[in-house]
Design a protein around this motif. Structure first.
Motif, PDB file in Angstrom:
ATOM      1  N   ALA A  12      18.249  93.837  43.646  1.00 17.98           N
ATOM      2  CA  ALA A  12      17.496  95.077  43.543  1.00 17.98           C
ATOM      3  C   ALA A  12      16.008  94.748  43.433  1.00 17.98           C
ATOM      4  N   PRO A  13      15.160  95.488  44.152  1.00 19.42           N
ATOM      5  CA  PRO A  13      13.722  95.166  44.147  1.00 19.42           C
ATOM      6  C   PRO A  13      13.120  95.098  42.742  1.00 19.42           C
ATOM      7  N   GLY A  14      13.488  96.032  41.885  1.00 21.46           N
ATOM      8  CA  GLY A  14      12.953  96.021  40.523  1.00 21.46           C
ATOM      9  C   GLY A  14      13.374  94.797  39.744  1.00 21.46           C
ATOM     10  N   ILE A  15      14.657  94.430  39.865  1.00 23.17           N
ATOM     11  CA  ILE A  15      15.152  93.251  39.163  1.00 23.17           C
ATOM     12  C   ILE A  15      14.501  91.987  39.711  1.00 23.17           C
ATOM     13  N   ALA A  16      14.352  91.916  41.039  1.00 27.55           N
ATOM     14  CA  ALA A  16      13.722  90.739  41.651  1.00 27.55           C
ATOM     15  C   ALA A  16      12.283  90.583  41.173  1.00 27.55           C
ATOM     16  N   LEU A  17      11.564  91.705  41.070  1.00 23.78           N
ATOM     17  CA  LEU A  17      10.174  91.648  40.608  1.00 23.78           C
ATOM     18  C   LEU A  17      10.097  91.193  39.159  1.00 23.78           C
ATOM     19  N   LEU A  18      10.969  91.744  38.320  1.00 24.85           N
ATOM     20  CA  LEU A  18      10.988  91.346  36.909  1.00 24.85           C
ATOM     21  C   LEU A  18      11.349  89.873  36.746  1.00 24.85           C
ATOM     22  N   PRO A  45      -4.956  81.802  56.045  1.00 27.18           N
ATOM     23  CA  PRO A  45      -4.100  80.853  56.773  1.00 27.18           C
ATOM     24  C   PRO A  45      -2.681  80.794  56.216  1.00 27.18           C
ATOM     25  N   LEU A  46      -2.522  81.049  54.911  1.00 30.42           N
ATOM     26  CA  LEU A  46      -1.186  81.018  54.327  1.00 30.42           C
ATOM     27  C   LEU A  46      -0.313  82.158  54.856  1.00 30.42           C
ATOM     28  N   ILE A  47      -0.917  83.301  55.173  1.00 31.22           N
ATOM     29  CA  ILE A  47      -0.144  84.398  55.767  1.00 31.22           C
ATOM     30  C   ILE A  47       0.357  83.986  57.149  1.00 31.22           C
ATOM     31  N   VAL A  88       5.683  79.670  50.905  1.00 35.02           N
ATOM     32  CA  VAL A  88       5.351  81.090  50.993  1.00 35.02           C
ATOM     33  C   VAL A  88       6.532  81.866  51.569  1.00 35.02           C
ATOM     34  N   ALA A  89       7.120  81.345  52.650  1.00 31.91           N
ATOM     35  CA  ALA A  89       8.245  82.029  53.290  1.00 31.91           C
ATOM     36  C   ALA A  89       9.469  82.060  52.392  1.00 31.91           C
ATOM     37  N   VAL A  90       9.723  80.960  51.696  1.00 32.28           N
ATOM     38  CA  VAL A  90      10.883  80.905  50.801  1.00 32.28           C
ATOM     39  C   VAL A  90      10.709  81.890  49.646  1.00 32.28           C
ATOM     40  N   LEU A  91       9.524  81.935  49.067  1.00 39.42           N
ATOM     41  CA  LEU A  91       9.268  82.874  47.982  1.00 39.42           C
ATOM     42  C   LEU A  91       9.343  84.319  48.452  1.00 39.42           C
ATOM     43  N   ALA A  92       9.030  84.559  49.723  1.00 36.07           N
ATOM     44  CA  ALA A  92       9.125  85.914  50.276  1.00 36.07           C
ATOM     45  C   ALA A  92      10.563  86.325  50.542  1.00 36.07           C
ATOM     46  N   ARG A  93      11.487  85.368  50.494  1.00 40.27           N
ATOM     47  CA  ARG A  93      12.922  85.608  50.661  1.00 40.27           C
ATOM     48  C   ARG A  93      13.220  86.388  51.939  1.00 40.27           C
ATOM     49  N   GLY A  94      12.634  85.944  53.031  1.00 39.79           N
ATOM     50  CA  GLY A  94      12.953  86.517  54.322  1.00 39.79           C
ATOM     51  C   GLY A  94      12.201  87.774  54.683  1.00 39.79           C
ATOM     52  N   VAL A  96       2.940  88.390  52.677  1.00 43.07           N
ATOM     53  CA  VAL A  96       1.572  88.702  52.272  1.00 43.07           C
ATOM     54  C   VAL A  96       1.413  88.512  50.759  1.00 43.07           C
ATOM     55  N   PHE A  97       2.376  88.995  49.988  1.00 37.33           N
ATOM     56  CA  PHE A  97       2.285  88.908  48.528  1.00 37.33           C
ATOM     57  C   PHE A  97       2.525  87.482  48.034  1.00 37.33           C
ATOM     58  N   SER A  98       3.484  86.786  48.629  1.00 35.63           N
ATOM     59  CA  SER A  98       3.713  85.404  48.205  1.00 35.63           C
ATOM     60  C   SER A  98       2.549  84.507  48.626  1.00 35.63           C
ATOM     61  N   ALA A  99       1.899  84.824  49.762  1.00 32.78           N
ATOM     62  CA  ALA A  99       0.706  84.072  50.157  1.00 32.78           C
ATOM     63  C   ALA A  99      -0.429  84.304  49.160  1.00 32.78           C
ATOM     64  N   ALA A 100      -0.537  85.546  48.671  1.00 27.11           N
ATOM     65  CA  ALA A 100      -1.563  85.837  47.667  1.00 27.11           C
ATOM     66  C   ALA A 100      -1.295  85.065  46.381  1.00 27.11           C
ATOM     67  N   LEU A 101      -0.024  84.999  45.966  1.00 27.27           N
ATOM     68  CA  LEU A 101       0.327  84.226  44.777  1.00 27.27           C
ATOM     69  C   LEU A 101       0.001  82.749  44.978  1.00 27.27           C
ATOM     70  N   MET A 102       0.367  82.213  46.147  1.00 26.28           N
ATOM     71  CA  MET A 102       0.098  80.806  46.422  1.00 26.28           C
ATOM     72  C   MET A 102      -1.403  80.534  46.451  1.00 26.28           C
ATOM     73  N   ALA A 103      -2.171  81.459  47.041  1.00 22.92           N
ATOM     74  CA  ALA A 103      -3.618  81.279  47.090  1.00 22.92           C
ATOM     75  C   ALA A 103      -4.209  81.254  45.683  1.00 22.92           C
TER      76      ALA A 103
END
Length: 347
Positions: A13-19, A70-72, A281-287, A293-300
């Motif tokens: 669930a998106p909420g659970i994944a975010l938490l 570039p990470l995106i 970045v791609a693995v953290l984005a889980r497909g 975009v968000f996982s690239a921001a976290l990595m940056a």
């Protein structure tokens, strides 16, 4: 009430994944703070310095934006290949190939700047696609594992760029760079150029295309269940070739944007490992292509925090350990989000 057991579900669930992700990041930061405190450092002051330097000034925001861009592109490259069930470990090499091809156009094709930028864009796309062509054909027609072939192509591209930037293309008076490329991507916020909004828009368009088009449906089916795709008569091999070439083109486009928007010249070490970081970045984005975009921001942010911490006296090894811990626990949190307590019907 019967006994319960943990069961893994295909999606979280998106909420659970975010938490789960936020909890993992907080836990990693707490562990890192404890270790730093035991070494005599002041984690609170360091954290404040990182946040202030990253978000408290235009310079910090520009740095984050230049890292995210570039990470995106490399994250999208890896994530798109995953849609068809392929692992593109060669985004680093494709990034360099795109930068090389775009630089060749920018340096040696004397045309007006708008046309030069357009031709550089095409060259970046073609360069990245060509660099993944051999691994693609080997996977499609000979079942050769693309993990090895795409990885090995990285070294060829990196060394090739080092050779031309320190040899035939080296600028007079420079040690390891070419001359400045005349065509540049316009800037809109300090040194931050239009490559960033273009990357975000590209992620949204790709996600929409894969979700709403017949081609996207066939790609998702071939990636999730190849046998079902073959049984349904889908052209799985052609889809594999198309998706892998597109993945290479995306990474090559990232190299072009880095050359024309940020560095403005071809040089060794151009990538800063963006291709390899794109895998995380791609693995953290889980497909999810939008999630890239968000996982690239976290990595940056993590990369930028590492740079800031080094200026405060922390060693490179310490920064890498903190970075690795954050990514490791985040990946664990993402996986745990798939598990839920269900009633055991067997009891």
């Amino acid at each position: 009430m019967g006994p319960y057991r943990l069961q893994r579900f295909p999606s979280a669930a998106p909420g659970i994944a975010l938490l789960a992700r936020l909890g993992a990041i907080v836990l990693a930061l707490l562990i890192s703070a404890l270790v730093l405190a035991l070494t005599g450092a002041k984690p609170g002051a360091l954290a404040l310095q990182v946040v202030t330097a990253s978000f408290g000034s235009q310079f910090g925001l520009e740095d984050l934006g230049l890292l995210v861009t570039p990470l995106i592109f490399t994250g999208l490259s890896v994530a798109l290949a995953l849609k068809i069930g392929a692992w593109n470990i060669g985004a680093e090499g494709q990034f360099y190939a795109g930068a090389f091809a775009a630089s060749a156009v920018g340096l040696f094709l004397p045309v007006a700047e708008p046309l030069s930028l357009f031709l550089m864009l095409l060259a970046g796309l073609v360069g990245g696609a060509l660099w993944i062509l051999i691994p693609t054909l080997a996977r499609a027609y000979a079942e050769v594992n693309e993990l090895i072939t795409t990885l090995l192509m990285n070294f060829v591209a990196v060394l090739g760029v080092y050779y031309v930037s320190t040899g035939p293309w080296r600028a007079k008076g420079a040690n390891s760079t070419t001359a400045r490329i005349p065509a540049e991507i316009p800037e809109f916020f300090g040194s931050l150029h239009w490559g960033l909004p273009a990357a975000v828009l590209l992620a949204l368009l790709l996600a929409l295309a894969l979700a709403r088009s017949r081609f996207g449906y066939e790609v998702r089916l071939a990636g999730s269940n190849p046998q079902a795709a073959l049984y349904a008569g889908l052209p799985a091999r052609r889809r594999l070739i198309a998706v892998m070439l597109a993945a290479g083109a995306l990474a090559g486009l990232g190299g072009m944007v880095e050359v024309a928007g940020t560095v403005h010249r071809l040089q060794g070490g151009l990538s800063n490992s963006y291709g390899y970081l794109g895998i995380m970045v791609a693995v953290l984005a889980r497909g999810s292509l939008v999630g890239v975009v968000f996982s690239a921001a976290l990595m940056a942010f993590i990369l930028n925090a590492g740079i800031i911490l080094q200026t405060q006296g922390l060693t490179t090894s310490t920064v890498l350990a903190v970075t690795g811990l954050i990514l490791f626990l985040t990946a664990i949190g993402d996986e745990l989000a798939h598990y839920r307590l269900v009633r055991d019907a067997r009891a």
